[in-house]
Design a protein around this motif. Structure first.
Motif, PDB file in Angstrom:
ATOM      1  N   UNK A 132     -42.888  33.860 -14.271  1.00 34.97           N
ATOM      2  CA  UNK A 132     -41.835  34.477 -13.453  1.00 34.97           C
ATOM      3  C   UNK A 132     -40.712  33.466 -13.274  1.00 34.97           C
ATOM      4  N   UNK A 133     -39.473  33.948 -13.406  1.00 33.45           N
ATOM      5  CA  UNK A 133     -38.338  33.057 -13.139  1.00 33.45           C
ATOM      6  C   UNK A 133     -37.906  33.233 -11.683  1.00 33.45           C
ATOM      7  N   UNK A 134     -37.776  32.126 -10.952  1.00 31.94           N
ATOM      8  CA  UNK A 134     -37.422  32.207  -9.535  1.00 31.94           C
ATOM      9  C   UNK A 134     -35.920  32.373  -9.317  1.00 31.94           C
ATOM     10  N   UNK A 135     -35.549  32.759  -8.100  1.00 30.44           N
ATOM     11  CA  UNK A 135     -34.142  32.790  -7.685  1.00 30.44           C
ATOM     12  C   UNK A 135     -34.052  32.109  -6.327  1.00 30.44           C
ATOM     13  N   UNK A 136     -33.309  31.011  -6.180  1.00 29.80           N
ATOM     14  CA  UNK A 136     -32.575  30.305  -7.243  1.00 29.80           C
ATOM     15  C   UNK A 136     -33.511  29.457  -8.119  1.00 29.80           C
ATOM     16  N   UNK A 137     -32.950  28.855  -9.150  1.00 32.68           N
ATOM     17  CA  UNK A 137     -33.723  27.959 -10.002  1.00 32.68           C
ATOM     18  C   UNK A 137     -34.137  28.588 -11.319  1.00 32.68           C
ATOM     19  N   UNK A 138     -33.684  29.837 -11.554  1.00 31.06           N
ATOM     20  CA  UNK A 138     -34.040  30.513 -12.800  1.00 31.06           C
ATOM     21  C   UNK A 138     -32.819  30.751 -13.661  1.00 31.06           C
ATOM     22  N   UNK A 139     -32.498  32.043 -13.865  1.00 25.87           N
ATOM     23  CA  UNK A 139     -31.393  32.449 -14.738  1.00 25.87           C
ATOM     24  C   UNK A 139     -30.079  31.757 -14.361  1.00 25.87           C
ATOM     25  N   UNK A 140     -29.796  31.734 -13.052  1.00 26.11           N
ATOM     26  CA  UNK A 140     -28.519  31.188 -12.590  1.00 26.11           C
ATOM     27  C   UNK A 140     -28.336  29.715 -12.923  1.00 26.11           C
ATOM     28  N   UNK A 141     -29.430  28.990 -13.101  1.00 27.24           N
ATOM     29  CA  UNK A 141     -29.346  27.552 -13.378  1.00 27.24           C
ATOM     30  C   UNK A 141     -28.835  27.270 -14.785  1.00 27.24           C
ATOM     31  N   UNK A 142     -28.868  28.286 -15.623  1.00 26.12           N
ATOM     32  CA  UNK A 142     -28.543  28.098 -17.045  1.00 26.12           C
ATOM     33  C   UNK A 142     -27.140  28.568 -17.396  1.00 26.12           C
ATOM     34  N   UNK A 143     -26.564  29.485 -16.609  1.00 28.03           N
ATOM     35  CA  UNK A 143     -25.387  30.217 -17.078  1.00 28.03           C
ATOM     36  C   UNK A 143     -24.185  29.319 -17.388  1.00 28.03           C
ATOM     37  N   UNK A 144     -23.838  28.429 -16.463  1.00 29.24           N
ATOM     38  CA  UNK A 144     -22.649  27.598 -16.708  1.00 29.24           C
ATOM     39  C   UNK A 144     -22.890  26.656 -17.891  1.00 29.24           C
ATOM     40  N   UNK A 145     -24.126  26.199 -18.031  1.00 35.50           N
ATOM     41  CA  UNK A 145     -24.450  25.339 -19.177  1.00 35.50           C
ATOM     42  C   UNK A 145     -24.295  26.114 -20.485  1.00 35.50           C
ATOM     43  N   UNK A 146     -24.701  27.377 -20.477  1.00 34.71           N
ATOM     44  CA  UNK A 146     -24.541  28.199 -21.686  1.00 34.71           C
ATOM     45  C   UNK A 146     -23.073  28.459 -21.980  1.00 34.71           C
ATOM     46  N   UNK A 147     -22.265  28.536 -20.929  1.00 39.49           N
ATOM     47  CA  UNK A 147     -20.822  28.673 -21.118  1.00 39.49           C
ATOM     48  C   UNK A 147     -20.284  27.442 -21.853  1.00 39.49           C
ATOM     49  N   UNK A 148     -20.760  26.265 -21.463  1.00 39.18           N
ATOM     50  CA  UNK A 148     -20.317  25.023 -22.111  1.00 39.18           C
ATOM     51  C   UNK A 148     -20.832  24.955 -23.549  1.00 39.18           C
TER      52      UNK A 148
END
Lengths: 282, 282
Positions: A254-270
């Motif tokens: 299970x991916x937690x919130x916070x600490x899951x999907x949201x932790x990756x998004x800006x990095x994926x933007x970069x």
């Protein structure tokens, strides 16, 4: 008892890769990928997001260039800036922070961003290419969900995936990404009949409905992977769609919130910025 | 024993509507919708299709304009023609017949068609808008499948739909159209595990895999609506993906091949032409 997917840890690995890429470029005497961010007016959310983008940009050794425009700017002036940035060979990606002031047509203006610099994957051309399975920038939240699933090591091909939610920036692109991975994908939504039963068929369940704490263990097949994309603010606290503790008892991951999907998004933007740089420079 | 969906009869009603629209325009002293068709070289399939488009165009009181280009035409010359037609206010829709000769970049050239005249819904911009749920031209075969389903009168909202096949011109857009109708949509394909079981969940099953006579009664839930989009040539005879007679025993409705989906597609293209005309003229 399932495993907690650590989004921050996965992001850390990708950050290291990006940092290394930027360093290599510098050492080769080349410029580094450059992100142009545009804000119009003083929307609190926009400023928060753009600041976190600029901070991460610098932290990774990439170059941010910020354009802060007055709320009174005309649509024409904003389009002129975008076209200038489109033609500027030293700019690789353009992020126009939304929402824009009411006198500016958001769709009209966003569509002016050259699709090759549209690292957030929001232009019609990028979306069209993405849905055809061609090379295109993909909305980062959907991409983040996929990366977390891949990181579990669970087989995706041929498996039943249920995506709960059909928004343009999460549900639909997540479904498409998982279809590209050869999953058998079902999209559910508010009109779905027997929702719990359908979700219970899922080997992998992606939840993106924006209703906090609404998906409990009665939606989950034993051993499923559960990705929570919900980020609602409840009493000032970021809260997911999934009732984490009880779902963790049944699921394998299970991916937690916070600490899951949201932790990756800006990095994926970069990461998208680096991809745009490669296309732009070579 | 189920009902046979009569694609020709449904097409007939739509044809009457279009004919009436064209007549009204004429009576009002206005021009009628005009379709520009382009063929390059002498590809047999292209000529067959373009002739049937021109014939239907005339039959409905619409205006066809055909441009037959020599195989030796350069890419630049072809693009020039497309741009001339884009700017010609008396042209409402443009159909570029594929395939093109090898020295011409099909994707490059197709993308030049103005999305407002792209009545076949193949440009990236049209696709992007379609997947966002915005107004856009939709590939006609997918649209035909939806029209046949609607015509049965069976409720779509909330129901389980399975689309078997994920091509860009049929499977994916059919899934999207049915999602827009609030169905719970699953996309299956060659990598799907337990394919028969998944198909058996479907209240509505759309089959578009192009493998003749491969879907029999063991794929069908009792009372399901079955739409056969397959059109393979077997011993010179157009043949569907569905084993018609045995599926008809179990399903509530089955579309035959020929006489089903294929009977509607060119008529839906003409309907798109009328929609383009409305946008172009008013």
């Amino acid at each position: 008892m399932g495993n907690i997917i650590n989004g921050k840890e996965i992001a850390k690995c990708l950050k290291n890769d990006i940092r290394k890429f930027a360093e290599d470029k510098k050492n080769q005497g080349s410029r580094v990928p450059c992100l142009a961010t545009i804000t119009v007016g003083q929307d609190g959310g926009s400023i928060y997001y753009v600041n976190s983008q600029i901070k991460l940009c610098k932290d990774l050794g990439l170059e941010p260039k910020h354009f802060s425009l007055d709320e009174s700017i005309t649509e024409e002036e904003l389009i002129n800036l975008i076209e200038k940035l489109n033609n500027d060979k030293s700019i690789d990606g353009i992020m126009l922070q939304l929402p824009l002031p009411k006198h500016i047509h958001e769709k009209e203006v966003s569509s002016k961003i050259n699709h090759k610099k549209d690292i957030d994957g929001l232009t019609d051309i990028n979306l069209g290419r993405f849905y055809k399975g061609e090379k295109a920038f993909v909305p980062c939240t959907a991409n983040s969900a996929l990366e977390l699933i891949k990181n579990t090591g669970v087989k995706i091909q041929g498996k039943r995936v249920v995506v709960l939610g059909r928004s343009n920036i999460v549900g639909k692109p997540s479904a498409q990404l998982l279809l590209n991975e050869n999953a058998t994908v079902t999209i559910c939504h508010s009109k779905t009949e027997n929702l719990k039963e359908v979700c219970k068929e899922a080997d992998i369940l992606v939840v993106a409905i924006g209703r906090p704490q609404s998906v409990g263990k009665d939606y989950i097949k034993e051993g499923a992977v559960v990705i929570d994309v919900g980020t609602s603010s409840v009493n000032g606290k970021i809260t997911g769609d999934v009732i984490f503790d009880e779902v963790l008892e049944i699921a394998s991951f299970v991916s937690p919130v916070p600490g899951g999907v949201g932790s990756m998004t800006t990095t994926l933007l970069m990461n998208n910025l680096c991809e745009a740089f490669k296309e732009n420079v070579y």
